[in-house]
Design a protein around this motif. Structure first.
Motif, mmCIF file in Angstrom:
data_model
loop_
_atom_site.group_PDB
_atom_site.id
_atom_site.type_symbol
_atom_site.label_atom_id
_atom_site.label_comp_id
_atom_site.label_asym_id
_atom_site.label_seq_id
_atom_site.Cartn_x
_atom_site.Cartn_y
_atom_site.Cartn_z
ATOM 1 N N ALA A 100 0.829 -1.202 0.000
ATOM 2 C CA ALA A 100 0.000 0.000 0.000
ATOM 3 C C ALA A 100 0.860 1.247 0.000
ATOM 4 O O ALA A 100 1.921 1.293 0.624
ATOM 5 N N SER A 101 0.388 2.260 -0.689
ATOM 6 C CA SER A 101 1.043 3.568 -0.663
ATOM 7 C C SER A 101 -0.038 4.626 -0.575
ATOM 8 O O SER A 101 -1.208 4.378 -0.852
ATOM 9 N N GLY A 102 0.378 5.820 -0.185
ATOM 10 C CA GLY A 102 -0.593 6.891 -0.044
ATOM 11 C C GLY A 102 -0.858 7.187 1.420
ATOM 12 O O GLY A 102 0.062 7.259 2.224
ATOM 13 N N ARG A 103 -2.124 7.304 1.764
ATOM 14 C CA ARG A 103 -2.493 7.666 3.134
ATOM 15 C C ARG A 103 -2.095 6.581 4.131
ATOM 16 O O ARG A 103 -1.822 5.468 3.770
ATOM 17 N N ALA A 104 -2.092 6.935 5.407
ATOM 18 C CA ALA A 104 -1.602 6.073 6.477
ATOM 19 C C ALA A 104 -2.221 4.687 6.422
ATOM 20 O O ALA A 104 -3.398 4.489 6.701
ATOM 21 N N PHE A 105 -1.404 3.729 6.065
ATOM 22 C CA PHE A 105 -1.838 2.344 5.937
ATOM 23 C C PHE A 105 -2.407 1.830 7.246
ATOM 24 O O PHE A 105 -3.393 1.091 7.259
ATOM 25 N N SER A 106 -1.793 2.222 8.350
ATOM 26 C CA SER A 106 -2.201 1.695 9.656
ATOM 27 C C SER A 106 -3.552 2.226 10.111
ATOM 28 O O SER A 106 -4.041 1.834 11.175
ATOM 29 N N SER A 107 -4.171 3.103 9.328
ATOM 30 C CA SER A 107 -5.514 3.596 9.643
ATOM 31 C C SER A 107 -6.612 2.781 8.980
ATOM 32 O O SER A 107 -7.804 3.055 9.190
ATOM 33 N N TYR A 108 -6.220 1.793 8.199
ATOM 34 C CA TYR A 108 -7.184 1.053 7.395
ATOM 35 C C TYR A 108 -7.238 -0.416 7.793
ATOM 36 O O TYR A 108 -6.194 -1.076 7.898
ATOM 37 N N ALA A 109 -8.447 -0.914 7.975
ATOM 38 C CA ALA A 109 -8.627 -2.359 7.998
ATOM 39 C C ALA A 109 -8.411 -2.864 6.573
ATOM 40 O O ALA A 109 -8.678 -2.150 5.600
ATOM 41 N N MET A 110 -7.916 -4.081 6.465
ATOM 42 C CA MET A 110 -7.598 -4.625 5.154
ATOM 43 C C MET A 110 -8.335 -5.940 4.915
ATOM 44 O O MET A 110 -8.584 -6.705 5.861
ATOM 45 N N GLY A 111 -8.647 -6.192 3.671
ATOM 46 C CA GLY A 111 -9.337 -7.434 3.331
ATOM 47 C C GLY A 111 -8.807 -8.037 2.049
ATOM 48 O O GLY A 111 -8.182 -7.351 1.235
ATOM 49 N N TRP A 112 -9.027 -9.318 1.919
ATOM 50 C CA TRP A 112 -8.763 -10.035 0.664
ATOM 51 C C TRP A 112 -10.089 -10.581 0.150
ATOM 52 O O TRP A 112 -10.890 -11.134 0.922
ATOM 53 N N PHE A 113 -10.299 -10.422 -1.146
ATOM 54 C CA PHE A 113 -11.472 -10.949 -1.828
ATOM 55 C C PHE A 113 -10.993 -11.723 -3.045
ATOM 56 O O PHE A 113 -9.842 -11.597 -3.455
ATOM 57 N N ARG A 114 -11.872 -12.499 -3.646
ATOM 58 C CA ARG A 114 -11.495 -13.226 -4.848
ATOM 59 C C ARG A 114 -12.689 -13.340 -5.777
ATOM 60 O O ARG A 114 -13.840 -13.305 -5.345
ATOM 61 N N GLN A 115 -12.381 -13.483 -7.064
ATOM 62 C CA GLN A 115 -13.422 -13.650 -8.063
ATOM 63 C C GLN A 115 -13.010 -14.737 -9.042
ATOM 64 O O GLN A 115 -11.999 -14.593 -9.749
ATOM 65 N N ALA A 116 -13.776 -15.799 -9.054
ATOM 66 C CA ALA A 116 -13.552 -16.902 -9.991
ATOM 67 C C ALA A 116 -14.294 -16.618 -11.292
ATOM 68 O O ALA A 116 -15.275 -15.852 -11.300
ATOM 69 N N PRO A 117 -13.871 -17.222 -12.381
ATOM 70 C CA PRO A 117 -14.541 -17.000 -13.669
ATOM 71 C C PRO A 117 -16.030 -17.301 -13.594
ATOM 72 O O PRO A 117 -16.440 -18.361 -13.094
ATOM 73 N N GLY A 118 -16.840 -16.359 -14.040
ATOM 74 C CA GLY A 118 -18.274 -16.557 -14.072
ATOM 75 C C GLY A 118 -18.981 -16.442 -12.729
ATOM 76 O O GLY A 118 -20.172 -16.733 -12.623
ATOM 77 N N LYS A 119 -18.232 -16.028 -11.697
ATOM 78 C CA LYS A 119 -18.816 -15.927 -10.355
ATOM 79 C C LYS A 119 -18.691 -14.511 -9.821
ATOM 80 O O LYS A 119 -17.891 -13.716 -10.306
ATOM 81 N N GLU A 120 -19.491 -14.224 -8.785
ATOM 82 C CA GLU A 120 -19.398 -12.947 -8.114
ATOM 83 C C GLU A 120 -18.127 -12.883 -7.268
ATOM 84 O O GLU A 120 -17.609 -13.912 -6.801
ATOM 85 N N ARG A 121 -17.643 -11.672 -7.056
ATOM 86 C CA ARG A 121 -16.513 -11.500 -6.150
ATOM 87 C C ARG A 121 -16.957 -11.846 -4.729
ATOM 88 O O ARG A 121 -18.050 -11.452 -4.312
ATOM 89 N N GLU A 122 -16.099 -12.571 -4.015
ATOM 90 C CA GLU A 122 -16.463 -13.013 -2.669
ATOM 91 C C GLU A 122 -15.373 -12.686 -1.662
ATOM 92 O O GLU A 122 -14.195 -12.580 -1.996
ATOM 93 N N PHE A 123 -15.795 -12.571 -0.427
ATOM 94 C CA PHE A 123 -14.883 -12.280 0.676
ATOM 95 C C PHE A 123 -14.028 -13.495 0.992
ATOM 96 O O PHE A 123 -14.494 -14.633 0.937
ATOM 97 N N VAL A 124 -12.767 -13.234 1.358
ATOM 98 C CA VAL A 124 -11.853 -14.291 1.767
ATOM 99 C C VAL A 124 -11.419 -14.107 3.224
ATOM 100 O O VAL A 124 -11.592 -15.002 4.044
ATOM 101 N N ALA A 125 -10.865 -12.939 3.549
ATOM 102 C CA ALA A 125 -10.343 -12.714 4.895
ATOM 103 C C ALA A 125 -10.190 -11.219 5.137
ATOM 104 O O ALA A 125 -10.046 -10.448 4.190
ATOM 105 N N SER A 126 -10.196 -10.835 6.417
ATOM 106 C CA SER A 126 -9.966 -9.444 6.772
ATOM 107 C C SER A 126 -9.157 -9.361 8.053
ATOM 108 O O SER A 126 -9.095 -10.321 8.834
ATOM 109 N N ILE A 127 -8.558 -8.180 8.270
ATOM 110 C CA ILE A 127 -7.714 -7.971 9.435
ATOM 111 C C ILE A 127 -7.876 -6.538 9.907
ATOM 112 O O ILE A 127 -8.010 -5.612 9.111
ATOM 113 N N SER A 128 -7.863 -6.367 11.221
ATOM 114 C CA SER A 128 -8.031 -5.046 11.808
ATOM 115 C C SER A 128 -6.769 -4.202 11.648
ATOM 116 O O SER A 128 -5.720 -4.702 11.254
#
Length: 124
Positions: free
Chosen positions: A24-52
């Motif tokens: 990450a670059s730009g504004r203070a990274f440590s102010s943001y919760a972060m998440g990972w999502f994924r999208q398989a072919p022909g499917k909606e994007r879905e949540f994978v994991a998040s961290i405070s």
């Protein structure tokens, strides 16, 4: 503004491991919760994991719990997704995202910034 760049995707056999990184670059990274999502072919994007923001709280989708681990290093503005015991159904484009709050879970509309994604392909 926060700019996010994912890396670490690739082709792996079932049962293997990969570690994704999101710088990450730009504004203070440590102010943001972060998440990972994924999208398989022909499917909606879905949540994978998040961290405070502190890294002390994490949340996982049921399909990856026990196999994937999310972590972050605020000193170098990077969030990781360690993926073990990969399955063909984990094949997708993986995206990291940033939410302007201490903690966020699976709601995509809570995340303001998104990376371009990195492809993960798991062969059987």
């Amino acid at each position: 503004q926060v700019q996010l760049v994912e890396s670490g995707g690739g082709l792996v056999q079932a049962g293997g491991s990969l570690r994704l990184s999101c710088a990450a670059s730009g504004r203070a990274f440590s102010s943001y919760a972060m998440g990972w999502f994924r999208q398989a072919p022909g499917k909606e994007r879905e949540f994978v994991a998040s961290i405070s923001v502190s890294g002390g709280s994490t949340y996982y989708a049921g399909s990856v719990k026990g196999r994937f681990t999310i972590s972050r290093d605020n000193a170098i503005n990077t969030v990781y997704l360690q993926m073990n015991s990969l399955k063909p159904e984990d094949t997708a484009v993986y995206y990291c995202a940033a939410a302007p709050r201490d903690y966020s879970r699976s709601h995509q509309n809570e995340y303001d910034y998104w990376g371009q994604g990195t492809q993960v392909t798991v062969s059987s």
